[in-house]
Write an enzyme that holds these catalytic residues in place. Structure first.
Site, PDB file in Angstrom:
ATOM      1  N   GLU A  70       0.826  -1.211   0.000  1.00  0.00           N
ATOM      2  CA  GLU A  70       0.000   0.000   0.000  1.00  0.00           C
ATOM      3  C   GLU A  70       0.856   1.255   0.000  1.00  0.00           C
ATOM      4  O   GLU A  70       0.555   2.223  -0.708  1.00  0.00           O
ATOM      5  CB  GLU A  70      -0.939  -0.010   1.213  1.00  0.00           C
ATOM      6  CG  GLU A  70      -2.168  -0.886   1.067  1.00  0.00           C
ATOM      7  CD  GLU A  70      -1.869  -2.377   1.239  1.00  0.00           C
ATOM      8  OE1 GLU A  70      -0.722  -2.712   1.582  1.00  0.00           O
ATOM      9  OE2 GLU A  70      -2.780  -3.199   1.036  1.00  0.00           O
ATOM     10  N   HIS A 139     -10.641  -6.497   8.585  1.00  0.00           N
ATOM     11  CA  HIS A 139     -11.208  -6.063   7.295  1.00  0.00           C
ATOM     12  C   HIS A 139     -12.530  -5.315   7.468  1.00  0.00           C
ATOM     13  O   HIS A 139     -13.261  -5.161   6.497  1.00  0.00           O
ATOM     14  CB  HIS A 139     -11.480  -7.272   6.387  1.00  0.00           C
ATOM     15  CG  HIS A 139     -10.285  -8.105   6.086  1.00  0.00           C
ATOM     16  ND1 HIS A 139      -9.688  -8.933   7.002  1.00  0.00           N
ATOM     17  CD2 HIS A 139      -9.557  -8.230   4.952  1.00  0.00           C
ATOM     18  CE1 HIS A 139      -8.654  -9.544   6.439  1.00  0.00           C
ATOM     19  NE2 HIS A 139      -8.550  -9.132   5.208  1.00  0.00           N
TER      20      HIS A 139
END
Length: 335
Positions: A70, A139
Protein backbone atom coordinates in the site's frame (compact mmCIF):
# COMPACT_ATOMS: atom_id res chain seq x y z
CA UNK A 1 -31.18 -3.48 0.06
CA UNK A 2 -33.02 -1.17 -2.30
CA UNK A 3 -33.07 2.60 -2.36
CA UNK A 4 -36.51 4.05 -1.86
CA UNK A 5 -36.43 6.37 -4.88
CA UNK A 6 -38.69 5.00 -7.58
CA UNK A 7 -37.48 4.46 -11.10
CA UNK A 8 -38.97 6.90 -13.55
CA UNK A 9 -38.81 7.68 -17.23
CA UNK A 10 -35.21 7.80 -18.40
CA UNK A 11 -34.02 6.04 -15.27
CA UNK A 12 -32.39 2.64 -14.98
CA UNK A 13 -32.03 0.31 -12.01
CA UNK A 14 -28.41 -0.28 -11.09
CA UNK A 15 -26.32 -1.41 -8.17
CA UNK A 16 -23.97 0.75 -6.15
CA UNK A 17 -21.10 -1.43 -7.48
CA UNK A 18 -22.17 -0.82 -11.09
CA UNK A 19 -22.52 2.90 -10.40
CA UNK A 20 -18.92 3.12 -9.14
CA UNK A 21 -17.74 1.11 -12.17
CA UNK A 22 -19.64 3.45 -14.50
CA UNK A 23 -17.98 6.43 -12.81
CA UNK A 24 -14.51 4.92 -13.32
CA UNK A 25 -15.29 4.06 -16.95
CA UNK A 26 -16.54 7.60 -17.57
CA UNK A 27 -13.41 9.10 -16.00
CA UNK A 28 -11.11 6.92 -18.12
CA UNK A 29 -13.00 7.83 -21.29
CA UNK A 30 -13.00 11.56 -20.59
CA UNK A 31 -9.55 12.02 -19.06
CA UNK A 32 -6.59 10.54 -20.92
CA UNK A 33 -4.43 11.23 -17.84
CA UNK A 34 -6.65 9.07 -15.61
CA UNK A 35 -5.82 5.49 -14.68
CA UNK A 36 -6.90 3.00 -11.99
CA UNK A 37 -4.31 1.35 -9.79
CA UNK A 38 -4.53 -1.11 -6.89
CA UNK A 39 -4.38 -4.70 -5.71
CA UNK A 40 -6.33 -7.10 -7.96
CA UNK A 41 -8.12 -4.31 -9.84
CA UNK A 42 -7.14 -5.79 -13.23
CA UNK A 43 -7.47 -9.46 -14.10
CA UNK A 44 -9.43 -10.30 -10.92
CA UNK A 45 -11.76 -7.31 -11.32
CA UNK A 46 -11.31 -5.90 -7.82
CA UNK A 47 -11.88 -7.42 -4.41
CA UNK A 48 -15.51 -6.28 -4.55
CA UNK A 49 -15.80 -6.72 -8.35
CA UNK A 50 -16.01 -2.97 -8.92
CA UNK A 51 -13.47 -2.93 -11.76
CA UNK A 52 -14.58 -6.18 -13.39
CA UNK A 53 -14.20 -5.95 -17.18
CA UNK A 54 -12.27 -2.67 -17.19
CA UNK A 55 -8.93 -4.35 -17.94
CA UNK A 56 -10.31 -5.77 -21.18
CA UNK A 57 -11.84 -2.42 -22.04
CA UNK A 58 -8.88 -0.14 -21.28
CA UNK A 59 -5.79 -2.35 -21.15
CA UNK A 60 -3.00 -2.76 -18.58
CA UNK A 61 -1.60 0.76 -19.00
CA UNK A 62 -4.76 2.24 -17.50
CA UNK A 63 -5.92 -0.60 -15.23
CA UNK A 64 -2.81 -1.41 -13.26
CA UNK A 65 -2.45 -4.32 -10.87
CA UNK A 66 -0.01 -3.55 -8.09
CA UNK A 67 2.02 -5.60 -5.61
CA UNK A 68 0.73 -5.99 -2.04
CA UNK A 69 2.40 -2.77 -0.98
CA UNK A 70 0.00 0.00 0.00
CA UNK A 71 2.79 2.43 0.82
CA UNK A 72 4.36 1.71 -2.55
CA UNK A 73 1.38 2.13 -4.84
CA UNK A 74 -0.17 5.05 -2.96
CA UNK A 75 3.23 6.74 -3.07
CA UNK A 76 3.39 6.02 -6.81
CA UNK A 77 -0.05 7.60 -7.16
CA UNK A 78 1.18 10.75 -5.42
CA UNK A 79 4.16 10.90 -7.75
CA UNK A 80 1.96 10.40 -10.81
CA UNK A 81 -0.38 13.17 -9.66
CA UNK A 82 2.56 15.52 -9.21
CA UNK A 83 3.63 14.61 -12.74
CA UNK A 84 0.33 15.64 -14.29
CA UNK A 85 -1.60 12.38 -14.26
CA UNK A 86 -5.03 11.82 -12.59
CA UNK A 87 -4.60 8.54 -10.70
CA UNK A 88 -7.50 6.72 -9.08
CA UNK A 89 -5.97 4.51 -6.40
CA UNK A 90 -8.02 1.68 -4.88
CA UNK A 91 -7.10 0.52 -1.38
CA UNK A 92 -8.82 -2.80 -0.77
CA UNK A 93 -10.07 -1.94 2.71
CA UNK A 94 -9.60 0.94 5.11
CA UNK A 95 -7.80 -1.30 7.58
CA UNK A 96 -5.00 -1.75 5.03
CA UNK A 97 -4.79 1.99 4.48
CA UNK A 98 -2.87 2.29 7.73
CA UNK A 99 0.08 0.83 5.82
CA UNK A 100 0.06 3.92 3.59
CA UNK A 101 -1.00 6.46 6.20
CA UNK A 102 2.43 8.06 6.07
CA UNK A 103 2.07 8.65 2.33
CA UNK A 104 -1.43 10.10 2.74
CA UNK A 105 -0.77 12.28 5.80
CA UNK A 106 2.88 13.28 5.42
CA UNK A 107 2.96 13.59 1.62
CA UNK A 108 -0.40 13.90 -0.17
CA UNK A 109 -2.04 16.15 2.43
CA UNK A 110 0.97 18.39 3.05
CA UNK A 111 2.80 18.99 -0.23
CA UNK A 112 0.68 22.00 -1.25
CA UNK A 113 1.31 23.67 2.11
CA UNK A 114 4.99 22.72 2.36
CA UNK A 115 5.69 23.94 -1.17
CA UNK A 116 4.04 27.29 -0.59
CA UNK A 117 1.32 26.41 -3.09
CA UNK A 118 3.76 25.53 -5.90
CA UNK A 119 2.67 21.88 -6.10
CA UNK A 120 -0.63 20.11 -5.63
CA UNK A 121 -1.58 16.43 -5.54
CA UNK A 122 -4.76 15.81 -7.59
CA UNK A 123 -5.10 12.24 -6.36
CA UNK A 124 -8.29 10.24 -5.69
CA UNK A 125 -8.10 7.29 -3.31
CA UNK A 126 -11.07 4.92 -3.04
CA UNK A 127 -11.39 2.63 -0.04
CA UNK A 128 -13.89 0.04 1.14
CA UNK A 129 -15.01 0.63 4.71
CA UNK A 130 -17.45 -0.74 7.23
CA UNK A 131 -18.66 -4.07 8.56
CA UNK A 132 -21.53 -6.51 8.12
CA UNK A 133 -20.00 -9.15 5.84
CA UNK A 134 -18.32 -11.28 8.52
CA UNK A 135 -14.84 -10.33 7.35
CA UNK A 136 -13.61 -10.10 10.95
CA UNK A 137 -11.68 -7.35 12.68
CA UNK A 138 -8.85 -6.78 10.22
CA UNK A 139 -11.21 -6.06 7.30
CA UNK A 140 -14.25 -4.45 8.90
CA UNK A 141 -13.52 -1.19 10.63
CA UNK A 142 -14.73 2.35 9.91
CA UNK A 143 -11.75 4.64 10.17
CA UNK A 144 -12.89 7.42 7.85
CA UNK A 145 -13.10 9.86 10.76
CA UNK A 146 -9.31 9.51 11.17
CA UNK A 147 -8.88 10.89 7.65
CA UNK A 148 -11.55 13.53 8.22
CA UNK A 149 -9.21 14.78 10.98
CA UNK A 150 -6.46 15.71 8.51
CA UNK A 151 -6.21 19.21 6.93
CA UNK A 152 -5.31 19.05 3.27
CA UNK A 153 -7.68 16.18 2.49
CA UNK A 154 -11.26 16.14 1.27
CA UNK A 155 -13.19 13.09 2.54
CA UNK A 156 -16.38 11.80 0.89
CA UNK A 157 -18.83 9.03 1.81
CA UNK A 158 -21.33 8.25 -0.99
CA UNK A 159 -24.44 6.53 0.41
CA UNK A 160 -26.62 6.42 -2.71
CA UNK A 161 -26.11 5.09 -6.23
CA UNK A 162 -26.37 8.66 -7.51
CA UNK A 163 -23.46 9.76 -5.31
CA UNK A 164 -21.53 6.57 -6.08
CA UNK A 165 -21.89 7.48 -9.77
CA UNK A 166 -21.28 11.19 -9.48
CA UNK A 167 -18.74 11.91 -6.75
CA UNK A 168 -15.72 10.46 -8.55
CA UNK A 169 -15.77 12.88 -11.45
CA UNK A 170 -16.13 15.88 -9.17
CA UNK A 171 -13.29 14.51 -7.04
CA UNK A 172 -11.06 14.17 -10.11
CA UNK A 173 -11.54 17.87 -10.86
CA UNK A 174 -10.20 18.82 -7.41
CA UNK A 175 -6.62 20.08 -7.32
CA UNK A 176 -5.95 18.38 -3.97
CA UNK A 177 -6.27 14.79 -2.67
CA UNK A 178 -9.75 13.35 -2.21
CA UNK A 179 -10.56 10.16 -0.31
CA UNK A 180 -13.81 8.32 -1.13
CA UNK A 181 -15.10 5.76 1.37
CA UNK A 182 -17.46 3.08 -0.02
CA UNK A 183 -19.28 1.07 2.64
CA UNK A 184 -19.05 -2.65 1.85
CA UNK A 185 -22.73 -3.21 2.65
CA UNK A 186 -23.78 -0.86 -0.15
CA UNK A 187 -22.13 -2.59 -3.13
CA UNK A 188 -25.14 -4.88 -3.75
CA UNK A 189 -27.71 -2.15 -3.06
CA UNK A 190 -29.90 -1.31 -6.06
CA UNK A 191 -31.32 2.06 -6.91
CA UNK A 192 -32.67 4.22 -9.68
CA UNK A 193 -30.17 6.23 -11.68
CA UNK A 194 -30.93 8.63 -14.55
CA UNK A 195 -29.44 7.41 -17.80
CA UNK A 196 -27.66 10.74 -18.18
CA UNK A 197 -26.34 10.68 -14.58
CA UNK A 198 -23.05 12.43 -14.11
CA UNK A 199 -21.13 14.56 -11.68
CA UNK A 200 -22.67 15.70 -8.41
CA UNK A 201 -21.55 18.52 -6.16
CA UNK A 202 -19.64 17.34 -3.11
CA UNK A 203 -19.87 20.31 -0.75
CA UNK A 204 -23.36 19.96 0.66
CA UNK A 205 -25.10 17.52 2.96
CA UNK A 206 -28.49 16.23 1.83
CA UNK A 207 -31.81 16.06 3.66
CA UNK A 208 -32.88 12.52 2.77
CA UNK A 209 -36.10 12.65 4.78
CA UNK A 210 -37.76 15.85 6.01
CA UNK A 211 -39.17 15.93 9.54
CA UNK A 212 -40.03 18.26 12.37
CA UNK A 213 -39.44 16.48 15.72
CA UNK A 214 -35.78 15.41 15.71
CA UNK A 215 -32.72 15.52 13.42
CA UNK A 216 -30.89 12.27 12.72
CA UNK A 217 -27.42 12.92 11.23
CA UNK A 218 -25.54 10.12 9.53
CA UNK A 219 -23.55 9.09 6.42
CA UNK A 220 -22.52 6.11 4.28
CA UNK A 221 -23.80 2.66 5.19
CA UNK A 222 -25.67 3.94 8.25
CA UNK A 223 -27.98 6.09 6.12
CA UNK A 224 -30.30 3.22 5.26
CA UNK A 225 -30.51 1.96 8.84
CA UNK A 226 -31.31 5.51 9.92
CA UNK A 227 -34.03 5.88 7.30
CA UNK A 228 -35.49 2.55 8.48
CA UNK A 229 -35.44 3.86 12.05
CA UNK A 230 -37.15 7.06 10.91
CA UNK A 231 -39.99 5.01 9.43
CA UNK A 232 -40.38 3.14 12.72
CA UNK A 233 -40.41 6.45 14.58
CA UNK A 234 -43.12 7.75 12.25
CA UNK A 235 -45.26 4.82 13.41
CA UNK A 236 -44.80 6.10 16.96
CA UNK A 237 -45.84 9.62 16.00
CA UNK A 238 -42.26 11.00 15.89
CA UNK A 239 -41.40 12.82 12.66
CA UNK A 240 -37.63 12.49 12.17
CA UNK A 241 -35.54 14.44 9.69
CA UNK A 242 -32.60 12.46 8.27
CA UNK A 243 -29.47 14.24 7.05
CA UNK A 244 -26.82 12.47 4.97
CA UNK A 245 -23.51 14.29 5.53
CA UNK A 246 -21.99 13.08 2.19
CA UNK A 247 -18.81 15.10 2.82
CA UNK A 248 -17.01 14.25 6.09
CA UNK A 249 -14.34 16.92 5.52
CA UNK A 250 -15.30 19.65 5.18
CA UNK A 251 -18.55 19.20 7.11
CA UNK A 252 -21.58 21.14 5.92
CA UNK A 253 -22.45 22.81 9.21
CA UNK A 254 -25.13 25.02 7.66
CA UNK A 255 -27.46 22.18 6.65
CA UNK A 256 -27.08 20.39 10.00
CA UNK A 257 -27.55 23.50 12.12
CA UNK A 258 -30.55 24.73 10.15
CA UNK A 259 -32.25 21.39 10.78
CA UNK A 260 -31.39 21.23 14.48
CA UNK A 261 -32.57 24.79 15.04
CA UNK A 262 -35.97 23.71 13.70
CA UNK A 263 -36.29 20.31 15.39
CA UNK A 264 -34.39 21.26 18.60
CA UNK A 265 -33.13 17.71 19.08
CA UNK A 266 -30.44 15.61 17.42
CA UNK A 267 -28.97 12.10 17.35
CA UNK A 268 -25.80 11.26 15.39
CA UNK A 269 -25.46 7.79 13.87
CA UNK A 270 -21.88 6.78 13.08
CA UNK A 271 -20.42 3.33 12.35
CA UNK A 272 -17.12 4.43 13.90
CA UNK A 273 -16.26 3.81 17.54
CA UNK A 274 -17.83 6.32 19.92
CA UNK A 275 -14.56 7.55 21.48
CA UNK A 276 -12.97 10.10 19.17
CA UNK A 277 -15.72 9.57 16.63
CA UNK A 278 -17.02 11.78 13.84
CA UNK A 279 -20.27 11.70 15.83
CA UNK A 280 -18.42 13.42 18.67
CA UNK A 281 -17.24 16.17 16.30
CA UNK A 282 -20.74 16.76 14.91
CA UNK A 283 -22.22 16.74 18.40
CA UNK A 284 -19.66 19.29 19.60
CA UNK A 285 -20.44 21.59 16.67
CA UNK A 286 -24.15 21.38 17.46
CA UNK A 287 -23.40 22.28 21.07
CA UNK A 288 -21.28 25.24 19.92
CA UNK A 289 -23.72 26.60 17.36
CA UNK A 290 -27.18 25.48 18.55
CA UNK A 291 -26.88 25.18 22.34
CA UNK A 292 -29.64 27.70 23.04
CA UNK A 293 -31.98 25.95 20.58
CA UNK A 294 -31.65 22.48 22.08
CA UNK A 295 -34.42 20.90 24.16
CA UNK A 296 -32.39 17.73 24.93
CA UNK A 297 -28.76 16.55 24.99
CA UNK A 298 -27.39 15.44 21.62
CA UNK A 299 -27.41 11.65 21.38
CA UNK A 300 -24.94 9.32 19.66
CA UNK A 301 -25.36 5.80 18.26
CA UNK A 302 -21.97 4.32 17.40
CA UNK A 303 -20.26 0.95 17.10
CA UNK A 304 -19.45 -0.85 20.36
CA UNK A 305 -15.85 -0.27 21.43
CA UNK A 306 -14.56 -3.68 20.44
CA UNK A 307 -12.71 -5.02 17.38
CA UNK A 308 -15.51 -5.98 14.97
CA UNK A 309 -16.43 -9.63 15.81
CA UNK A 310 -16.59 -12.40 13.21
CA UNK A 311 -19.78 -14.25 14.45
CA UNK A 312 -22.80 -12.75 12.72
CA UNK A 313 -24.85 -12.24 15.87
CA UNK A 314 -21.96 -10.46 17.61
CA UNK A 315 -21.14 -8.38 14.53
CA UNK A 316 -24.76 -7.23 14.35
CA UNK A 317 -24.76 -6.48 18.07
CA UNK A 318 -21.64 -4.33 17.77
CA UNK A 319 -22.92 -2.14 14.91
CA UNK A 320 -25.53 0.63 14.99
CA UNK A 321 -28.92 -0.90 14.21
CA UNK A 322 -32.37 0.66 13.67
CA UNK A 323 -33.64 -0.42 17.12
CA UNK A 324 -30.79 1.44 18.85
CA UNK A 325 -31.41 4.52 16.71
CA UNK A 326 -35.11 4.40 17.58
CA UNK A 327 -34.29 4.10 21.29
CA UNK A 328 -31.89 7.07 21.17
CA UNK A 329 -34.42 9.21 19.31
CA UNK A 330 -37.21 8.30 21.73
CA UNK A 331 -34.97 9.24 24.66
CA UNK A 332 -34.24 12.60 23.04
CA UNK A 333 -37.91 13.44 22.51
CA UNK A 334 -39.01 11.95 25.84
CA UNK A 335 -41.43 9.35 24.45
Amino acid sequence: MTQTAAAGSGNATTTYREAVRAAIRDALQRLPQAFLMGEDVGRYGGCYAVSKGLLDEFGPERIRDTPLSEAGFVGAGIGAALGGMRPIVEVMTVNFSLLCLDQILNSAATIRHMSGGQFSVPLVIRMATGAGRQLAAQHSHSLENWYAHIPGLRVLAPATVEDARGMLWTALLEPDPVLIFENVMLYNMTGSLPENAGAVEIDKAAVRRPGRDITLVTYGGSLWKTLSAAEQLAGLGIDAEVIDLRSLRPLDDATVMASVQRTRRAVIVDEGWRTGSLAGEVAARIMEQCFWSLDAPVGRVCTAEVPIPYPKHLEDAALPQPDRIVAAARAAVGR
